[in-house]
Enzyme design. Structure first.
Site, PDB file in Angstrom:
ATOM      1  N   GLU A  55      60.744  -6.698  74.515  1.00  0.00           N
ATOM      2  CA  GLU A  55      61.990  -5.789  73.877  1.00  0.00           C
ATOM      3  C   GLU A  55      61.760  -5.954  72.390  1.00  0.00           C
ATOM      4  O   GLU A  55      60.894  -5.205  71.711  1.00  0.00           O
ATOM      5  CB  GLU A  55      63.263  -6.251  74.241  1.00  0.00           C
ATOM      6  CG  GLU A  55      64.425  -5.645  74.021  1.00  0.00           C
ATOM      7  CD  GLU A  55      65.782  -6.319  74.302  1.00  0.00           C
ATOM      8  OE1 GLU A  55      65.713  -7.520  74.144  1.00  0.00           O
ATOM      9  OE2 GLU A  55      66.554  -5.605  74.516  1.00  0.00           O
TER      10      GLU A  55
ATOM     11  N   GLU B 292      66.651 -14.806  82.831  1.00  0.00           N
ATOM     12  CA  GLU B 292      67.639 -14.835  81.699  1.00  0.00           C
ATOM     13  C   GLU B 292      67.828 -16.788  81.506  1.00  0.00           C
ATOM     14  O   GLU B 292      68.189 -17.366  82.204  1.00  0.00           O
ATOM     15  CB  GLU B 292      68.815 -14.379  81.838  1.00  0.00           C
ATOM     16  CG  GLU B 292      69.966 -14.626  80.745  1.00  0.00           C
ATOM     17  CD  GLU B 292      69.139 -14.194  79.206  1.00  0.00           C
ATOM     18  OE1 GLU B 292      69.031 -13.079  79.060  1.00  0.00           O
ATOM     19  OE2 GLU B 292      68.982 -14.904  78.415  1.00  0.00           O
TER      20      GLU B 292
ATOM     21  N   HIS C 104      63.386 -11.739  87.208  1.00  0.00           N
ATOM     22  CA  HIS C 104      64.138 -11.555  85.933  1.00  0.00           C
ATOM     23  C   HIS C 104      64.647 -13.210  85.641  1.00  0.00           C
ATOM     24  O   HIS C 104      65.295 -14.019  86.461  1.00  0.00           O
ATOM     25  CB  HIS C 104      65.594 -10.814  86.013  1.00  0.00           C
ATOM     26  CG  HIS C 104      66.111 -11.129  84.695  1.00  0.00           C
ATOM     27  ND1 HIS C 104      67.518 -11.356  84.689  1.00  0.00           N
ATOM     28  CD2 HIS C 104      65.702 -10.435  83.501  1.00  0.00           C
ATOM     29  CE1 HIS C 104      67.781 -11.441  83.350  1.00  0.00           C
ATOM     30  NE2 HIS C 104      66.789 -10.695  82.783  1.00  0.00           N
TER      31      HIS C 104
ATOM     32  N   GLU D 285      69.988  -0.442  75.902  1.00  0.00           N
ATOM     33  CA  GLU D 285      71.238  -1.305  76.138  1.00  0.00           C
ATOM     34  C   GLU D 285      72.287  -1.078  75.197  1.00  0.00           C
ATOM     35  O   GLU D 285      73.632  -0.672  75.704  1.00  0.00           O
ATOM     36  CB  GLU D 285      71.039  -2.538  76.261  1.00  0.00           C
ATOM     37  CG  GLU D 285      70.695  -3.304  75.222  1.00  0.00           C
ATOM     38  CD  GLU D 285      70.228  -4.823  75.416  1.00  0.00           C
ATOM     39  OE1 GLU D 285      70.223  -5.392  76.444  1.00  0.00           O
ATOM     40  OE2 GLU D 285      69.867  -5.555  74.464  1.00  0.00           O
TER      41      GLU D 285
ATOM     42  N   HIS E 246      62.333 -10.136  76.790  1.00  0.00           N
ATOM     43  CA  HIS E 246      63.536  -9.832  75.986  1.00  0.00           C
ATOM     44  C   HIS E 246      63.761 -10.798  75.075  1.00  0.00           C
ATOM     45  O   HIS E 246      63.588 -11.948  75.129  1.00  0.00           O
ATOM     46  CB  HIS E 246      64.637  -9.404  76.927  1.00  0.00           C
ATOM     47  CG  HIS E 246      64.210  -8.032  77.373  1.00  0.00           C
ATOM     48  ND1 HIS E 246      64.951  -6.819  77.304  1.00  0.00           N
ATOM     49  CD2 HIS E 246      63.177  -7.398  77.971  1.00  0.00           C
ATOM     50  CE1 HIS E 246      64.745  -5.927  77.786  1.00  0.00           C
ATOM     51  NE2 HIS E 246      63.249  -6.249  78.093  1.00  0.00           N
ATOM     52  N   GLU E 247      64.586 -10.323  73.897  1.00  0.00           N
ATOM     53  CA  GLU E 247      64.782 -11.457  72.806  1.00  0.00           C
ATOM     54  C   GLU E 247      63.696 -12.270  72.564  1.00  0.00           C
ATOM     55  O   GLU E 247      63.875 -13.376  72.539  1.00  0.00           O
ATOM     56  CB  GLU E 247      66.182 -12.221  73.272  1.00  0.00           C
ATOM     57  CG  GLU E 247      67.426 -11.489  73.416  1.00  0.00           C
ATOM     58  CD  GLU E 247      67.407 -10.740  74.850  1.00  0.00           C
ATOM     59  OE1 GLU E 247      66.930 -11.260  75.871  1.00  0.00           O
ATOM     60  OE2 GLU E 247      68.014  -9.521  74.852  1.00  0.00           O
TER      61      GLU E 247
HETATM   62  C1  NOJ Z   1      69.786  -8.750  77.265  1.00  0.00           C
HETATM   63  C2  NOJ Z   1      68.405  -8.071  77.804  1.00  0.00           C
HETATM   64  O1  NOJ Z   1      67.979  -6.951  76.758  1.00  0.00           O
HETATM   65  C3  NOJ Z   1      69.186  -7.073  78.792  1.00  0.00           C
HETATM   66  O2  NOJ Z   1      68.035  -6.200  79.516  1.00  0.00           O
HETATM   67  C4  NOJ Z   1      69.364  -8.062  79.823  1.00  0.00           C
HETATM   68  O3  NOJ Z   1      69.812  -7.586  80.902  1.00  0.00           O
HETATM   69  C5  NOJ Z   1      70.487  -9.088  79.359  1.00  0.00           C
HETATM   70  N1  NOJ Z   1      70.173  -9.565  78.352  1.00  0.00           N
HETATM   71  C6  NOJ Z   1      70.563 -10.117  80.354  1.00  0.00           C
HETATM   72  O4  NOJ Z   1      69.565 -10.748  80.528  1.00  0.00           O
HETATM   73 CA    CA Z   2      68.392  -7.404  74.236  1.00  0.00          CA
END
Ligand code: NOJ
Ligand code: CA
Length: 688
Positions: free
Chosen positions: A489, A391, A389, A495, A470-471
């Protein structure tokens, strides 16, 4: 008649049959008119120039106007325009009928059957004789057009202020859409409005005309360009507007170059929109070759606990990603047939307010209570993969600086899939500037972000890593060219259900099927079997709907999102999740309407089994499922997970589920009751 003669005949027929009034009205002086038709002749394109010498195109279907005269062109930031003063100088036609194979997907084989025409435009001397070509590709169930800007003197670089591609929708109807340019990107509740009440929309935007025609507007092969939003200019007239850039010009490109394709899926039914490979066909073939190191799979994760707030991404007493918990999740995965375990919050940078502090993230250094080597070694022993992951908090400058080292590290640890994330307000991407150390703010779908995503995917591919963003920027079919871009996503996912009662309403998923999902796979993260978010807020879902999601929302990696204790507490449901494939040889929408419900039949890619299931909105309904898709001459045992009597998303009755086992064969009808907010899942296995 051979194929070429047949094609010529189709073009001639098209030209004779179609004489739109807006073209005839401009009869003097005569303008060149180019026409072309789809292989079965149902779609007919007309291209010409209007009274102001602007390039215009229109489209009819089965003899009825569908897209009225619609302008084409660009304005540039350096005082130039590619809008007026054009004439057509020539055109070229071609056709193709081929079938190609997907390494993974909703279906194994995809047919690409189209006719195309390239129309050459040239501006007059007032505009220095600039040239612009437009290529149209006509399929029986859709159309694509793109600009091709040839090398030419006096125009080395295009600095595009905006693109002026119009879609003049002829006819009233309903639209399903989310607004473009809003602060939380694509993560919005879908709106259902009359077509002439849309404002500025992201694509795909789906429309159903009052005569029943279904259309979905989108784009294909978004590479080194800005994402397109559709802005309603007047009545049913929509116009492209490109995602902004910090540099003023929304796109800067050296000539020659091609824009992404602007696409419209067109069908009589909702199923015709869904079973449609238009954008994939308009993308380039696989550039990566063998990607068998990526295997479609189901996965669990140290995730829902952070989303609900029970655990933290940051270090501390509630830290989710500890070595011990990760091993526990690996054990559960190994025991229950999950291929992967996603772990978030394993790396440095989450302490404090990580939103807006993307510069703090490390993508190679783990926090002290997460032993990366020990955990990946343990996973390998158990034949489970860790899903990485990353982020970024939207700070792509920080991510790009570490990208190569990170991907190299993951490969060395046996990690073959990484979820990326770009949590930041729209327009909050921090990108490298022109000078060393300088940064700029960009949109999630601006040209710079589009370049970034492909850079990540290409770098990851070098190290045999697949990407689930994601995003993200929206999907435009690039998984065909880069089949390690497995998922995204790019919509309001599960979520949101952790954060508010019925946050994704009962019609959210039946709307996603016909909108967001038309663009490609989604990491929606189904499988919250407890039907509860934070503080016990309920989901707008029955238990059976959580299983139906595995059929309704296609993804080559499907999560079972709940805590492992909650999965274990539902052994019969877990059994379904364990068995349902994430890779298909065929997929058909066998019942459904846009925004109402969606039931799919999908055939397992690696067996003779079929799976049927899907999701319903707030209206209870009885459906009769035609088992016409089944292979002839076989008898199947159908194992059914369905809404129990009296089930509804509105009360605790959402937990009511019923089970049945039946024998069925091709041609049978299977009656099924879908609860409000309900769903169903069925496994069909050939009887021995
Ligand atoms: C938003 C993502 O959609 C989610 O899956 C993730 O856990 C959080 N951001 C943190 O990265
Ligand atoms: Ca998201």
């Amino acid at each position: 008649m051979n194929r070429i003669t047949r094609m010529a005949a189709a073009f001639a027929l098209a030209a004779a049959a179609f004489t739109p009034a807006d073209v005839l009205a401009q009869a003097a002086p005569p303008k060149a008119v180019v026409t072309a038709a789809s292989p079965d002749g149902s779609l007919v394109l007309t291209v010409t120039t209007d009274a102001s010498d602007r390039p215009v195109w229109s489209l009819s279907r089965k003899g009825k106007l569908l897209i009225g005269a619609s302008k084409l062109g660009f304005t540039l930031t350096d005082g130039l325009n590619l809008v007026r003063g054009f004439r057509i100088t020539g055109s070229e036609t071609a056709s193709a009928d081929s079938t190609w194979e997907q390494p993974w997907g909703e279906r194994r084989f995809v047919r690409d059957h189209h006719n195309e025409v390239l129309v050459r435009f040239e501006q007059n001397a007032d505009y220095a004789g600039r040239r612009m070509n437009v290529r149209f590709r006509l399929f029986d169930d859709g159309v694509g057009l793109r600009y091709e800007l040839p090398e030419q003197p006096g125009l080395k670089t295009m600095k595009i202020a905006d693109e002026w591609t119009e879609f003049n929708v002829a006819g009233a109807g309903t639209a399903w859409w989310i607004p473009g340019g809003e602060w939380n990107r694509y993560e919005q509740v879908y709106q259902k409005t009359p077509i002439n009440a849309v404002s500025t929309a992201h694509t795909p935007i789906t429309m159903r005309l009052d005569d029943g025609t279904h259309m979905a507007f989108h784009e294909a092969a978004l590479v080194d360009y800005a994402g397109m939003w559709l802005k309603r200019a007047d009545g049913g007239v929509f116009r492209s507007t490109l995602s902004p850039s910090s540099r003023g010009a929304r796109v800067v490109r050296d000539l020659p170059f091609n824009t992404p394709w602007r696409t419209i899926r067109i069908a009589d039914t909702a199923a015709g929109l869904v079973e449609n490979d238009l954008e994939l066909n308009l993308n380039e073939p696989n550039k990566l070759g063998d990607v068998s190191w990526f295997k479609p799979m189901k996965y669990i994760g140290i995730w829902w606990g952070m989303i609900r707030g029970d655990w933290s991404w940051a270090e501390g007493p509630n830290h989710g990603a500890t070595t011990a918990r990760t091993k526990q999740y690996i054990d559960f995965a190994a025991k229950n047939g999950f291929g992967g375990v996603l772990v978030e919050g394993w790396d440095k940078g989450w302490n404090g307010d990580w939103f807006g502090h993307g510069q703090d993230f490390s993508f190679t250094e783990a926090v002290p209570d997460f032993d990366l080597k020990a955990v990946t070694g343990y996973a390998a022993k158990k034949k489970v993969q860790l899903i990485g992951h990353n982020e970024t908090g939207g700070n792509i400058a920080n991510y790009e600086a570490q990208l190569e080292d990170a991907m190299k590290l993951y490969q060395s640890l046996g990690i073959h899939a990484v979820k990326t994330g770009y949590v930041a307000d729209a327009g909050g991407i921090i990108a490298p500037g022109d000078a060393p150390g300088e940064t700029r703010m960009e949109y999630h779908d601006g040209q710079r972000s589009v370049q970034h995503h492909l850079r990540v995917v290409e770098t990851a591919a070098k190290y045999q890593v697949a990407i689930n963003a994601h995003e993200p920027v929206k999907d435009t079919g690039l998984r065909r060219t880069y089949p390690n871009w497995i998922d995204r996503e790019g919509a309001r996912g599960m979520e949101y259900n952790a954060w508010g009662e019925f946050a994704n309403g009962p019609d959210h998923e039946p709307t996603l099927v016909y909108t967001r999902m038309l663009s490609g796979p989604m990491d929606y993260t189904p499988g919250v079997l407890s039907l509860e978010g934070a503080n016990k807020v309920p989901l707008a879902s029955t238990l059976a709907k959580q299983l139906g999601l595995y059929l309704a929302l296609y993804s080559p990696i499907q999560m079972a999102a709940d805590f492992i204790e909650n999965l274990a507490a539902h052994p019969r449901e877990l059994e379904f999740i364990r068995q349902v494939p994430a890779d298909w040889s065929e997929s058909h929408l066998i019942a459904g309407e846009v925004g109402d419900y969606a039931i799919f039949a999908r055939k397992d890619r690696s067996s003779e089994d079929w799976y049927v299931g899907g999701v319903n909105d707030a209206t209870a309904r009885d459906v009769s499922l035609a088992m016409d898709f089944l292979d002839a001459g076989k008898t199947y045992t159908a194992t059914i997970w369905k809404d129990g009597e009296g089930a509804t998303f509105e009360t605790d009755a959402r937990h009511k589920i019923a089970y049945a086992t039946l024998t069925v064969k091709k041609g049978d009808k299977l009656p099924l009751w879908l609860a409000p907010g309900g769903g169903a899942a069925i496994r069909l296995r050939p009887a021995k």
